[in-house]
Motif scaffolding. Sequence first.
Motif, PDB file in Angstrom:
ATOM      1  N   UNK A  74      17.233  -2.877  11.036  1.00 23.93           N
ATOM      2  CA  UNK A  74      17.577  -1.502  10.766  1.00 23.93           C
ATOM      3  C   UNK A  74      16.719  -0.341  11.207  1.00 23.93           C
ATOM      4  N   UNK A  75      15.600  -0.842  11.630  1.00 22.26           N
ATOM      5  CA  UNK A  75      14.617   0.045  12.416  1.00 22.26           C
ATOM      6  C   UNK A  75      13.553  -0.872  13.196  1.00 22.26           C
ATOM      7  N   UNK A  76      13.365  -0.182  14.180  1.00 24.06           N
ATOM      8  CA  UNK A  76      12.520  -1.011  15.433  1.00 24.06           C
ATOM      9  C   UNK A  76      11.045  -0.583  15.312  1.00 24.06           C
ATOM     10  N   UNK A  77      10.864   0.731  14.863  1.00 25.40           N
ATOM     11  CA  UNK A  77       9.486   0.990  14.529  1.00 25.40           C
ATOM     12  C   UNK A  77       9.063   1.119  13.249  1.00 25.40           C
ATOM     13  N   UNK A  78       7.751   0.486  12.955  1.00 23.10           N
ATOM     14  CA  UNK A  78       7.381   0.275  11.744  1.00 23.10           C
ATOM     15  C   UNK A  78       6.303   1.668  11.255  1.00 23.10           C
ATOM     16  N   UNK A  79       6.543   2.256  10.193  1.00 18.81           N
ATOM     17  CA  UNK A  79       5.745   3.472  10.088  1.00 18.81           C
ATOM     18  C   UNK A  79       5.020   3.254   8.690  1.00 18.81           C
ATOM     19  N   UNK A  80       3.892   3.580   8.437  1.00 10.68           N
ATOM     20  CA  UNK A  80       3.060   3.549   7.420  1.00 10.68           C
ATOM     21  C   UNK A  80       2.581   4.730   6.739  1.00 10.68           C
ATOM     22  N   UNK A  81       2.872   5.119   5.358  1.00 11.03           N
ATOM     23  CA  UNK A  81       2.501   6.154   4.709  1.00 11.03           C
ATOM     24  C   UNK A  81       1.549   5.921   3.744  1.00 11.03           C
ATOM     25  N   UNK A  82       0.372   6.560   3.367  1.00 10.37           N
ATOM     26  CA  UNK A  82      -0.345   6.226   2.116  1.00 10.37           C
ATOM     27  C   UNK A  82      -0.423   7.579   1.373  1.00 10.37           C
ATOM     28  N   UNK A  83      -0.340   7.163  -0.053  1.00 12.72           N
ATOM     29  CA  UNK A  83      -0.610   8.266  -0.962  1.00 12.72           C
ATOM     30  C   UNK A  83      -1.724   7.691  -2.097  1.00 12.72           C
ATOM     31  N   UNK A  84      -2.658   8.294  -1.923  1.00 14.52           N
ATOM     32  CA  UNK A  84      -3.815   8.033  -2.895  1.00 14.52           C
ATOM     33  C   UNK A  84      -4.101   8.861  -3.669  1.00 14.52           C
ATOM     34  N   UNK A  85      -4.238   8.593  -5.044  1.00 13.42           N
ATOM     35  CA  UNK A  85      -4.421   9.449  -6.161  1.00 13.42           C
ATOM     36  C   UNK A  85      -5.178   8.941  -7.139  1.00 13.42           C
ATOM     37  N   UNK A  86      -6.028   9.734  -7.898  1.00 14.48           N
ATOM     38  CA  UNK A  86      -6.440   9.301  -9.257  1.00 14.48           C
ATOM     39  C   UNK A  86      -6.571  10.822 -10.054  1.00 14.48           C
ATOM     40  N   UNK A 110       0.825   2.248  -0.468  1.00 15.49           N
ATOM     41  CA  UNK A 110       1.089   2.127   0.595  1.00 15.49           C
ATOM     42  C   UNK A 110       2.748   1.728   1.018  1.00 15.49           C
ATOM     43  N   UNK A 111       3.274   2.858   1.656  1.00 17.16           N
ATOM     44  CA  UNK A 111       4.651   2.721   1.842  1.00 17.16           C
ATOM     45  C   UNK A 111       4.910   2.166   3.514  1.00 17.16           C
ATOM     46  N   UNK A 112       5.380   0.905   3.455  1.00 19.48           N
ATOM     47  CA  UNK A 112       5.639   0.412   5.127  1.00 19.48           C
ATOM     48  C   UNK A 112       7.133   0.439   5.191  1.00 19.48           C
ATOM     49  N   UNK A 113       7.582   1.122   6.299  1.00 22.50           N
ATOM     50  CA  UNK A 113       8.896   1.550   6.490  1.00 22.50           C
ATOM     51  C   UNK A 113       9.125   0.490   7.917  1.00 22.50           C
ATOM     52  N   UNK A 114      10.213  -0.199   7.871  1.00 23.77           N
ATOM     53  CA  UNK A 114      10.480  -1.068   8.945  1.00 23.77           C
ATOM     54  C   UNK A 114       9.807  -2.433   8.983  1.00 23.77           C
ATOM     55  N   UNK A 115      10.473  -3.516   9.215  1.00 22.81           N
ATOM     56  CA  UNK A 115      10.023  -4.922   9.094  1.00 22.81           C
ATOM     57  C   UNK A 115       9.896  -5.616  10.298  1.00 22.81           C
ATOM     58  N   UNK A 116      10.073  -4.921  11.470  1.00 23.18           N
ATOM     59  CA  UNK A 116      10.072  -5.809  12.814  1.00 23.18           C
ATOM     60  C   UNK A 116       8.707  -6.002  13.090  1.00 23.18           C
ATOM     61  N   UNK A 117       7.787  -5.096  12.833  1.00 20.00           N
ATOM     62  CA  UNK A 117       6.482  -5.618  13.453  1.00 20.00           C
ATOM     63  C   UNK A 117       5.658  -6.667  12.601  1.00 20.00           C
ATOM     64  N   UNK A 118       5.841  -7.730  12.764  1.00 12.63           N
ATOM     65  CA  UNK A 118       5.493  -8.944  11.975  1.00 12.63           C
ATOM     66  C   UNK A 118       3.748  -8.652  11.896  1.00 12.63           C
ATOM     67  N   UNK A 119       3.052  -8.135  12.880  1.00 13.31           N
ATOM     68  CA  UNK A 119       1.810  -8.401  12.826  1.00 13.31           C
ATOM     69  C   UNK A 119       1.125  -7.468  11.746  1.00 13.31           C
ATOM     70  N   UNK A 137      -2.680  12.388   1.359  1.00 14.62           N
ATOM     71  CA  UNK A 137      -1.690  11.460   1.650  1.00 14.62           C
ATOM     72  C   UNK A 137      -1.802  11.510   3.090  1.00 14.62           C
ATOM     73  N   UNK A 138      -1.041  10.627   3.709  1.00 11.32           N
ATOM     74  CA  UNK A 138      -1.808  10.249   5.128  1.00 11.32           C
ATOM     75  C   UNK A 138      -0.688   9.422   5.690  1.00 11.32           C
ATOM     76  N   UNK A 139      -0.382   9.610   7.154  1.00 14.01           N
ATOM     77  CA  UNK A 139       0.440   8.420   7.875  1.00 14.01           C
ATOM     78  C   UNK A 139      -0.488   7.839   8.651  1.00 14.01           C
ATOM     79  N   UNK A 140      -0.349   6.330   8.673  1.00 13.26           N
ATOM     80  CA  UNK A 140      -1.395   5.680   9.490  1.00 13.26           C
ATOM     81  C   UNK A 140      -0.848   5.099  10.820  1.00 13.26           C
ATOM     82  N   UNK A 141      -1.768   4.794  11.711  1.00 13.94           N
ATOM     83  CA  UNK A 141      -1.217   3.976  12.938  1.00 13.94           C
ATOM     84  C   UNK A 141      -1.758   2.642  12.651  1.00 13.94           C
TER      85      UNK A 141
END
Lengths: 355, 355, 355, 355, 355
Positions: free
Chosen positions: E26-38, E65-74, E44-48
């Motif tokens: 459903x998605x070829x690129x995997x993107x990762x967002x991070x929300x850290x809070x205390x 950590x929100x990982x969107x897209x599952x094709x990048x198995x690595x 809040x950050x998007x990481x590569x």
Amino acid sequence: MTESLSTPSGKSGLPPGALIHVGDVLETVTSISIIGYSKEHFAEQKIQSIDEILKYKESDGVTWVIVEGLTNVDIIERIGTLFGIHQLVLEDILNTHQRPKFEDYGDYLYIVLKCLIIEDEQFAVGYEQISLLVLDNFVFLFKEKKDTLFHALEHRVRTSKGKLRGLGTDYLTYEILDYIVDQNFVLIDSLDDVITSLEDGLLESEPTEDLLYKLQRLKRELISIRRYISPIRELLAGMLRSESKLINDNTHLYLRDVSDHTIRVIELIESYREILTSLLDIYVSSVSNRMNEVMKVLTVFASIFIPLTFLTGIYGMNFDYMPELKWKWAYPLLWVVFITIPVVLLVYFKRKKWL
Amino acid sequence: MTESLSTPSGKSGLPPGALIHVGDVLETVTSISIIGYSKEHFAEQKIQSIDEILKYKESDGVTWVIVEGLTNVDIIERIGTLFGIHQLVLEDILNTHQRPKFEDYGDYLYIVLKCLIIEDEQFAVGYEQISLLVLDNFVFLFKEKKDTLFHALEHRVRTSKGKLRGLGTDYLTYEILDYIVDQNFVLIDSLDDVITSLEDGLLESEPTEDLLYKLQRLKRELISIRRYISPIRELLAGMLRSESKLINDNTHLYLRDVSDHTIRVIELIESYREILTSLLDIYVSSVSNRMNEVMKVLTVFASIFIPLTFLTGIYGMNFDYMPELKWKWAYPLLWVVFITIPVVLLVYFKRKKWL
Amino acid sequence: MTESLSTPSGKSGLPPGALIHVGDVLETVTSISIIGYSKEHFAEQKIQSIDEILKYKESDGVTWVIVEGLTNVDIIERIGTLFGIHQLVLEDILNTHQRPKFEDYGDYLYIVLKCLIIEDEQFAVGYEQISLLVLDNFVFLFKEKKDTLFHALEHRVRTSKGKLRGLGTDYLTYEILDYIVDQNFVLIDSLDDVITSLEDGLLESEPTEDLLYKLQRLKRELISIRRYISPIRELLAGMLRSESKLINDNTHLYLRDVSDHTIRVIELIESYREILTSLLDIYVSSVSNRMNEVMKVLTVFASIFIPLTFLTGIYGMNFDYMPELKWKWAYPLLWVVFITIPVVLLVYFKRKKWL
Amino acid sequence: MTESLSTPSGKSGLPPGALIHVGDVLETVTSISIIGYSKEHFAEQKIQSIDEILKYKESDGVTWVIVEGLTNVDIIERIGTLFGIHQLVLEDILNTHQRPKFEDYGDYLYIVLKCLIIEDEQFAVGYEQISLLVLDNFVFLFKEKKDTLFHALEHRVRTSKGKLRGLGTDYLTYEILDYIVDQNFVLIDSLDDVITSLEDGLLESEPTEDLLYKLQRLKRELISIRRYISPIRELLAGMLRSESKLINDNTHLYLRDVSDHTIRVIELIESYREILTSLLDIYVSSVSNRMNEVMKVLTVFASIFIPLTFLTGIYGMNFDYMPELKWKWAYPLLWVVFITIPVVLLVYFKRKKWL
Amino acid sequence: MTESLSTPSGKSGLPPGALIHVGDVLETVTSISIIGYSKEHFAEQKIQSIDEILKYKESDGVTWVIVEGLTNVDIIERIGTLFGIHQLVLEDILNTHQRPKFEDYGDYLYIVLKCLIIEDEQFAVGYEQISLLVLDNFVFLFKEKKDTLFHALEHRVRTSKGKLRGLGTDYLTYEILDYIVDQNFVLIDSLDDVITSLEDGLLESEPTEDLLYKLQRLKRELISIRRYISPIRELLAGMLRSESKLINDNTHLYLRDVSDHTIRVIELIESYREILTSLLDIYVSSVSNRMNEVMKVLTVFASIFIPLTFLTGIYGMNFDYMPELKWKWAYPLLWVVFITIPVVLLVYFKRKKWL
């Protein structure tokens, strides 16, 4: 001829404990392959005499013995003697009408289940009974016939370097069970195709007797499939509950995974059964709908022409005294009636949505 | 006349504890056979008076007493007195409308179940109630009538050399239960034949009232069979759970085996019930289909000829002024119409797939 | 008018704890009989005032008090006061819409259930609520009306010499429960007769609206019967589980026996429900079958005569130029056609098995 | 327009823990009544500000607070703060789409359930959500709207002298639950009336589309009712299992009584559902029956007159050579045929029971 | 073309333990967002690169950590390595044909379930698999594609001041589960609309084939929805039973709340399934009703005009000797008959309620 759902007898009347092969003979010759492996070693061999197994008894790796063909009762009996297998287990291995089950005999585990193989496009399902004897160092796998069913798995063992090689018979057992359960997904894909095509056939074109026949055959097949797959859930629950020292704690995670797959298969089969049932309902509705349409055509034709024919009948009578017959405009006027009546009725039927 | 599903009463109103034979009298004379065996000895005898059993009480082998015919209440009562059997058990033995059950009375076990025997080609099922009293050295088997039902089993005991002879009454009990349960497979084979032939009849030829009658009769029979077989599962579960000293641990394995067979029979019966239900649905669909076809024929005939008849009606009228009647080509032209209309309609019906 | 399934309210809105008789008044006068017995003594008496019971309190035998008619609330209240019965129990005794249940109040047991009585040939079932209070020396039995229901049981107590006389209130309770449950077998015999005759009627003759009406009424009756009998199973299970000192261990065997009977009744009722459901299906099939036949007759008639009528129409036309009309053999030839067409069609219909 | 089965959302997307009223607004003004009582005292009061409750905190009797109308969130929040109620409970009180449940929060109990009120003759059911907070000395009852629902119960508290006054909040809770459950019996009486009238309508007169509509609406209503009543059983089981110190042991007896009533209601609803289902089956059968009758009339008419019309057609033909036309007795003879054919056919149809 | 219910295979034959993405891409690129809070911080950050997560390991707040897209198995594999996740869990994350489940791996929890999103007006449901890994400080959420599904929840975390910020990963997990379950209510609202419109369509207008198609499609969709939602109940029960230290006792209350919602959703779905089933029954009834009406029209027309036509046929015959033909009043008299017969029949049909 519809095929029989089951031919379960064949042994009733015989004393329990007699070793006799019960079931269709699918293979007359029994062949035995051995795959022995440990972290460092790997050996593969086809043997003639069962006693050649004995040398593997010393090995501390895992020895996987694949017995194909169940007609040679002596081999089974010999295995029983060599490894101290209970008479009842040997009987069960030879009787290919077993319900899937797991039994813990302390020194060894006995697992029997059916592998379902889709045989052709018409959704004919083949059942092959697989019996497993799991010992400390040995896994015996008994199959009804010689085929390529486990070749992919054998290949994996052959080429595997890491994990599998280092683990015991319980992990191999898991791999075999996982392999068998995964076959069912192929089956279900095929089932999905067949049902989807039936469904399309039903909703798009005229319902035929042939469709009814297919629906019934499929339902029968599903009843039969469910009967063989449902107990696998119990089987795995039994293995997970069991406190046998033959099943390592780490393997539990894997067995739970197979169990999840099995539950998914069972749920899918239940879903298909429900869909089939509702397809039958839709078939009936569909036939009713068609009949309704046929009736409407008949009614429209009959209702329009029967009154008109009555009118022509009137003026076809031969009474001496029928004044209308002499009128000049009678005939054209009648034509007006002949046209008005159908128009009125057609409008009426249109309003009733029969046209 | 449809036969009754059950005639369960016959004793209501009587005090509990009164020894009376309840049920159809299938045998008026009671006959008693005794088979005594141990590892070394074997004796077989028909006795007249129940007191002849007493001498076997000393023997340390197993004594199997087969009582055929239940009308002689005295014999049952005497056995009760001699072996200290509870009044309620004696009553249950005499009442042939028992639900299969297992009861542990400490010194003895009471087991009652039905043996199902297929009686003819038309799938009429006969039920014979079998009661077992299992004591330390004795197994009493009570049957309703004198027949050859257990002859094969008796023969096996007679000729057996090894295992059976060396084991106790619990193993003999297992052999009897196994024997009774295995009879069901014969029943199910026969059931399979009948259902398969019904199914073929339904899908291949016209659905008849007779088929409906057979379906209904079979459904009734299945309901009845299930009612007698389902509790056997519980019965065996009860035996397996029981901590009676009369059931040896080793026998548990064998009882589990019978239990597996029973579950398989129950599952098969459930499958057949589902198939029967879907056959009834298919019957209904089939009738609808046929009616649909009849309607189509009627509609095709009526729709073609009714308009044509109307046309002939028009020119059959006797108006003085009908110019067409004088035209030379009117009649041949009309024939063109007579041919065109049916052709057009036939093409239309063909398109609708009514032909 | 179909009778109501239930009239359960009548008291909603009233404070809980208020002693009011809820239910149809079946008896306006309350009468009390007392049967006192022990191993040696037996006494029987009808009393006017409830306080006459008091003298039995000293006796060490069993006193069975039968209260018939529930409208005299004072009597119930007085019993409550004299024997320390909880207010809620008294309410439940007076409310004749109870669900069968067993409650252990320590010093006494409360049992309520329905006795089902078949009222006539048409399978109308009457329900009478029976409440039991079991104390150490007393058994109170409350009935809705004065009838001969328990006369047979009373007679048995009166004439019994042995067992019953020597045992306590728990055994009397068992006898009463056994008696009530056994009534159901009479009911089921009657039910079997009615269903069998319906079944025969359905399979042998034309399905009528009247049959449909009877089927529906029977289904309703069965739903209602099941609702009253099913909880008796629980009730008995509760008694068997209970650790009340009022229930002797030896009585457990007897209660288990009643429980077996109850399960058998429930299973039979379930079987009849299934049969009724399938009878309704068969009814529908049967109607379809008849319609099919009607349609065939219509189609055969219409298909044969409509084309022929068209033919006669042709030669009834009055065209000046119709050469056939002059031919000498035209008319006889047409007769050949008139005969050929029906014959051909009849053969066709015969082949289709419509005739 | 059919009304919606459920409008369950309205809050999805909002953070959990936000206090917002979810549901239809049935009352815009919130009113609070207080009933305080102990063995000796009784006080009744309507209050404006929730803080007026505080003075009751000192009292050692029971204070029953009735809050009608849920739109004023502040009041609920204030109660939460004053009595230390968990945020989730406050949310649940405000959300009127709750599933009936019981929750034990240690210091207080939270109970929520639906009260079902029959709204008119057409069997439209209204649902009002009732939330209860049971504390040591307080019972809070939250209702969606201001109505007379609990007036009868309030009156009972007001006039009660004995029991109720002396017991704690748990007994008041029981009284409230009992009151709500008893409402259902009114509902079921009404349901019984509606179904009985439907049943009579179905069996006595022509099945109409309107009846079908009513059946479907009733089925929907029953599904909905069952959804709200079934969980009450669990709710009460939860209370009985709970070891909360807020529920006195003596109250258990009373709760068990409510539980019995609930089970009876659920069983009755199930029975009605079964009856409705079978009514639908009967509807279908009935329609088939009528169609059958219509078909018979058509077939009788058509089969009699179509052959006769053919005969008249024959002698309406204009062939020059038709000898019969000249015969003197031909016409009267034909009349004999015209009479004979219908008579024969009528006898035939009579025999087939079509007339 | 009907869409497939399931495409479950795709991996069968592969060794277990191989990390491969199974399912539709459903998605070829995997993107990762991070929300850290205390309590005090929020970042809040998007990481590569996944390794950027490492720095959060030191933080004592919660990192989502929100990982969107599952094709990048690595990426998945790297997460597995960094946080010590079991191979089987990684596999399950990548295989989007999972059955909802909860697994406690000691150091972390694995939760997988489906989020159901309604896709358009036609009630097409989309399924997105959500996997959660709950660690001490981290919550990983894996989604199949990049969409706005969780934006509202992210926003809530971003703006929340109080509670959420101060609580641990278990509370965030609850918020996520609550959010997913609440989506279902939107689905059910939409479902309610579709079914209500179907129901109205069915009861108000002519039943069409199209309606049948929609009913069947909806039933299939419901079967599928239920299959994904039912196991969520178990999942939550598992979490509540679990004794994992990762789930705080206070969170139990919240999870129970989600569980209540889930049960409500499941019950609603069951209700809709029942309604759909009864709609199909009503469809069949409705078609029968219409056919009945069509038949009546046909019968009325045919029964009136066929006899009349016969009459005209009589006087259209050409016999030389037909006295009536000469009578002066014959023709008018016949008209009287022509009018009388239909009137009589119409009255008859009126009485039968066919008009």
